[in-house]
Design a protein around this motif. Sequence first.
Motif, PDB file in Angstrom:
ATOM      1  N   GLN A 181      18.708  49.347  90.855  1.00 50.89           N
ATOM      2  CA  GLN A 181      18.510  49.120  92.284  1.00 50.89           C
ATOM      3  C   GLN A 181      17.767  47.807  92.503  1.00 50.89           C
ATOM      4  N   VAL A 182      18.268  47.006  93.428  1.00 49.94           N
ATOM      5  CA  VAL A 182      17.645  45.727  93.758  1.00 49.94           C
ATOM      6  C   VAL A 182      16.926  45.876  95.095  1.00 49.94           C
ATOM      7  N   ILE A 183      15.608  45.649  95.070  1.00 49.39           N
ATOM      8  CA  ILE A 183      14.791  45.795  96.276  1.00 49.39           C
ATOM      9  C   ILE A 183      14.220  44.428  96.626  1.00 49.39           C
ATOM     10  N   ILE A 184      14.529  43.958  97.834  1.00 47.83           N
ATOM     11  CA  ILE A 184      14.156  42.607  98.255  1.00 47.83           C
ATOM     12  C   ILE A 184      13.089  42.660  99.339  1.00 47.83           C
ATOM     13  N   TYR A 185      12.064  41.830  99.158  1.00 45.90           N
ATOM     14  CA  TYR A 185      10.974  41.702 100.110  1.00 45.90           C
ATOM     15  C   TYR A 185      10.950  40.259 100.620  1.00 45.90           C
ATOM     16  N   GLY A 186      10.405  40.081 101.821  1.00 45.95           N
ATOM     17  CA  GLY A 186      10.261  38.723 102.337  1.00 45.95           C
ATOM     18  C   GLY A 186      11.515  38.261 103.054  1.00 45.95           C
ATOM     19  N   ASP A 187      11.653  36.950 103.155  1.00 41.06           N
ATOM     20  CA  ASP A 187      12.704  36.349 103.973  1.00 41.06           C
ATOM     21  C   ASP A 187      13.711  35.614 103.104  1.00 41.06           C
ATOM     22  N   LEU A 188      14.877  36.232 102.894  1.00 44.35           N
ATOM     23  CA  LEU A 188      15.961  35.570 102.183  1.00 44.35           C
ATOM     24  C   LEU A 188      16.979  35.087 103.212  1.00 44.35           C
ATOM     25  N   PRO A 189      17.069  33.776 103.442  1.00 46.34           N
ATOM     26  CA  PRO A 189      18.026  33.270 104.429  1.00 46.34           C
ATOM     27  C   PRO A 189      19.455  33.695 104.104  1.00 46.34           C
ATOM     28  N   LYS A 190      20.233  33.937 105.135  1.00 44.16           N
ATOM     29  CA  LYS A 190      21.629  34.339 104.926  1.00 44.16           C
ATOM     30  C   LYS A 190      22.508  33.141 104.594  1.00 44.16           C
TER      31      LYS A 190
ATOM     32  N   THR B 292      13.994  37.378  79.358  1.00 39.56           N
ATOM     33  CA  THR B 292      15.194  36.559  79.358  1.00 39.56           C
ATOM     34  C   THR B 292      16.300  37.140  80.232  1.00 39.56           C
ATOM     35  N   VAL B 293      15.947  38.061  81.108  1.00 37.44           N
ATOM     36  CA  VAL B 293      16.871  38.541  82.138  1.00 37.44           C
ATOM     37  C   VAL B 293      16.568  37.835  83.464  1.00 37.44           C
ATOM     38  N   ASP B 294      15.466  37.110  83.532  1.00 35.94           N
ATOM     39  CA  ASP B 294      15.030  36.513  84.805  1.00 35.94           C
ATOM     40  C   ASP B 294      16.066  35.588  85.425  1.00 35.94           C
ATOM     41  N   TRP B 295      16.877  34.930  84.582  1.00 33.02           N
ATOM     42  CA  TRP B 295      17.884  34.019  85.131  1.00 33.02           C
ATOM     43  C   TRP B 295      18.904  34.765  85.984  1.00 33.02           C
ATOM     44  N   ILE B 296      19.119  36.056  85.676  1.00 31.92           N
ATOM     45  CA  ILE B 296      20.058  36.860  86.447  1.00 31.92           C
ATOM     46  C   ILE B 296      19.529  37.122  87.859  1.00 31.92           C
ATOM     47  N   ILE B 297      18.202  37.191  88.016  1.00 35.26           N
ATOM     48  CA  ILE B 297      17.620  37.451  89.335  1.00 35.26           C
ATOM     49  C   ILE B 297      18.006  36.341  90.313  1.00 35.26           C
ATOM     50  N   ALA B 298      17.986  35.101  89.845  1.00 34.19           N
ATOM     51  CA  ALA B 298      18.414  33.986  90.702  1.00 34.19           C
ATOM     52  C   ALA B 298      19.862  34.174  91.149  1.00 34.19           C
ATOM     53  N   ASP B 299      20.714  34.644  90.227  1.00 33.20           N
ATOM     54  CA  ASP B 299      22.101  34.919  90.587  1.00 33.20           C
ATOM     55  C   ASP B 299      22.195  36.025  91.631  1.00 33.20           C
ATOM     56  N   MET B 300      21.342  37.041  91.485  1.00 35.67           N
ATOM     57  CA  MET B 300      21.348  38.157  92.439  1.00 35.67           C
ATOM     58  C   MET B 300      21.051  37.693  93.860  1.00 35.67           C
TER      59      MET B 300
ATOM     60  N   ARG C 267      14.634  49.958  88.780  1.00 36.38           N
ATOM     61  CA  ARG C 267      14.580  49.126  89.984  1.00 36.38           C
ATOM     62  C   ARG C 267      13.982  47.758  89.669  1.00 36.38           C
ATOM     63  N   VAL C 268      14.543  46.754  90.331  1.00 34.33           N
ATOM     64  CA  VAL C 268      14.009  45.396  90.250  1.00 34.33           C
ATOM     65  C   VAL C 268      13.484  45.028  91.628  1.00 34.33           C
ATOM     66  N   HIS C 269      12.229  44.601  91.695  1.00 35.71           N
ATOM     67  CA  HIS C 269      11.593  44.242  92.959  1.00 35.71           C
ATOM     68  C   HIS C 269      11.472  42.719  93.028  1.00 35.71           C
TER      69      HIS C 269
ATOM     70  N   HIS D  33      16.589  47.790 100.415  1.00 31.50           N
ATOM     71  CA  HIS D  33      17.382  48.128  99.232  1.00 31.50           C
ATOM     72  C   HIS D  33      18.728  47.426  99.375  1.00 31.50           C
ATOM     73  N   SER D  34      18.980  46.475  98.516  1.00 38.91           N
ATOM     74  CA  SER D  34      20.169  45.636  98.655  1.00 38.91           C
ATOM     75  C   SER D  34      21.188  45.993  97.583  1.00 38.91           C
ATOM     76  N   LYS D  35      22.255  46.638  97.994  1.00 42.87           N
ATOM     77  CA  LYS D  35      23.311  47.030  97.048  1.00 42.87           C
ATOM     78  C   LYS D  35      24.462  46.037  97.152  1.00 42.87           C
ATOM     79  N   LEU D  36      24.876  45.522  96.016  1.00 40.91           N
ATOM     80  CA  LEU D  36      25.946  44.529  95.978  1.00 40.91           C
ATOM     81  C   LEU D  36      27.299  45.225  95.971  1.00 40.91           C
ATOM     82  N   SER D  37      28.162  44.839  96.894  1.00 40.07           N
ATOM     83  CA  SER D  37      29.483  45.447  97.015  1.00 40.07           C
ATOM     84  C   SER D  37      30.342  45.123  95.797  1.00 40.07           C
ATOM     85  N   LEU D  38      31.157  46.090  95.399  1.00 41.61           N
ATOM     86  CA  LEU D  38      32.092  45.868  94.301  1.00 41.61           C
ATOM     87  C   LEU D  38      33.072  44.745  94.618  1.00 41.61           C
ATOM     88  N   LYS D  39      33.301  44.495  95.901  1.00 42.72           N
ATOM     89  CA  LYS D  39      34.212  43.425  96.301  1.00 42.72           C
ATOM     90  C   LYS D  39      33.698  42.060  95.839  1.00 42.72           C
TER      91      LYS D  39
END
Length: 384
Positions: free
Chosen positions: A73-82, A96-104, A277-279, A333-339
């Motif tokens: 589960q990806v949980i996002i706090y703060g202001d992420l511009p659209k 060494t998984v941190d680079w994936i967070i930027a992709d998320m 969960r990743v916060h 809670h930000s769930k990424l669509s399979l699409k």
Amino acid sequence: MLLSLVLHTYSMRYVLPAAVMMGTAPTYVLAWGAWRLLSALLPARFYREVDDRLYTIYQSMVLFFFENYTGVQVIIYGDLPKNKENVIYLSNHQCTVDWIIADMLAIRQNALGHVRYVLKDGLKWLPLYGWYFSQHGGVYVKRSAKFNEKEMREKLRAQMKAETPMYLVIFPEGTRYNPEIPKVIADSQSFAEKEGLAILKHVLTPRVKATHVAIDTMKDYLDAVYDVTVAYEGTVDHKGQRKLAPSMTGELMYIRHATAIYLLIYRTSFRCFECPRVHIFIDRIELKDIPEEQMYMRRWLHERFEIKDKLLIEFYDAKDSKRRNKFPEKSVHSKLSLKKTLPSLLFLGGLTASMLLTESGRKLYVKTWIYGTLLGCLWVSIKP
């Protein structure tokens, strides 16, 4: 027999991500190489646009495994511009998984193809991708006195001249915060004390050189700086002490053959199943609020890491158990669509399977691994 079958099937869930992510590497590099040759006859902007699209396809496939497949589960706090922006992404670095967070975060802004990294120099020897990351706009840097400021500025200026969209990821700590290596943490704290800086508990003392060069070089090109704090739930033991975050085996990252990166991704896939969960806390900072001179930026950067440290102290060490395992802000809670991810998996997986079905395809596949790796190593040894 039935129990053995169940156990075998269960274990395969760790092997599948590694097999697919590594198995599609030659296919991806071949597609990119073909476009690289063809685009030589076209304006540079066409190469960049398609390269970003190709990168989006591969990284979307990677995100399928990290988000949809593992169930994290990806949980996002703060202001992420659209909207997409040209930004520098500054984050704490614990695994060494941190680079994936930027992709998320980037994929949620439709900017996944724009992600570029400031990377440790040793990573340029990774088979196939070590060379490609540089071609995609990544910057390899050495630490301390070996840091080449001129080289980094030239690389960034070339990207700006080409009007390359920029989502530049920097980990200012320079190395990972690893509770299993207390000497690194102790040395970092001793340095902070010596320099009259606040001693940090859950992050290392940040280094300012790469951050300063990036912001100073691109200050008129950037829209903002994203200050990102990441916490992986489930990384505290029964005594309340931090343990290693979901991670790849760092020592393998410098071995120059294909088995190394296979093991890296295998370990990553395995450990991500253990993190529920990743916060992610995002603070968007205007360029006007960042001091320009290096000595002042150094103080500013340390203050930003003090804020990170306070957030992580609250996350891991809050006396009230109800306040632990979350940041003290409103979350989504930000769930990424399979699409967003499944089509890329099917596309690259299908291309790779088609290649492996024929004898000539299999030969090309193996040659791409061998000669692609050798040529890549030769290239990065001559030109950074």
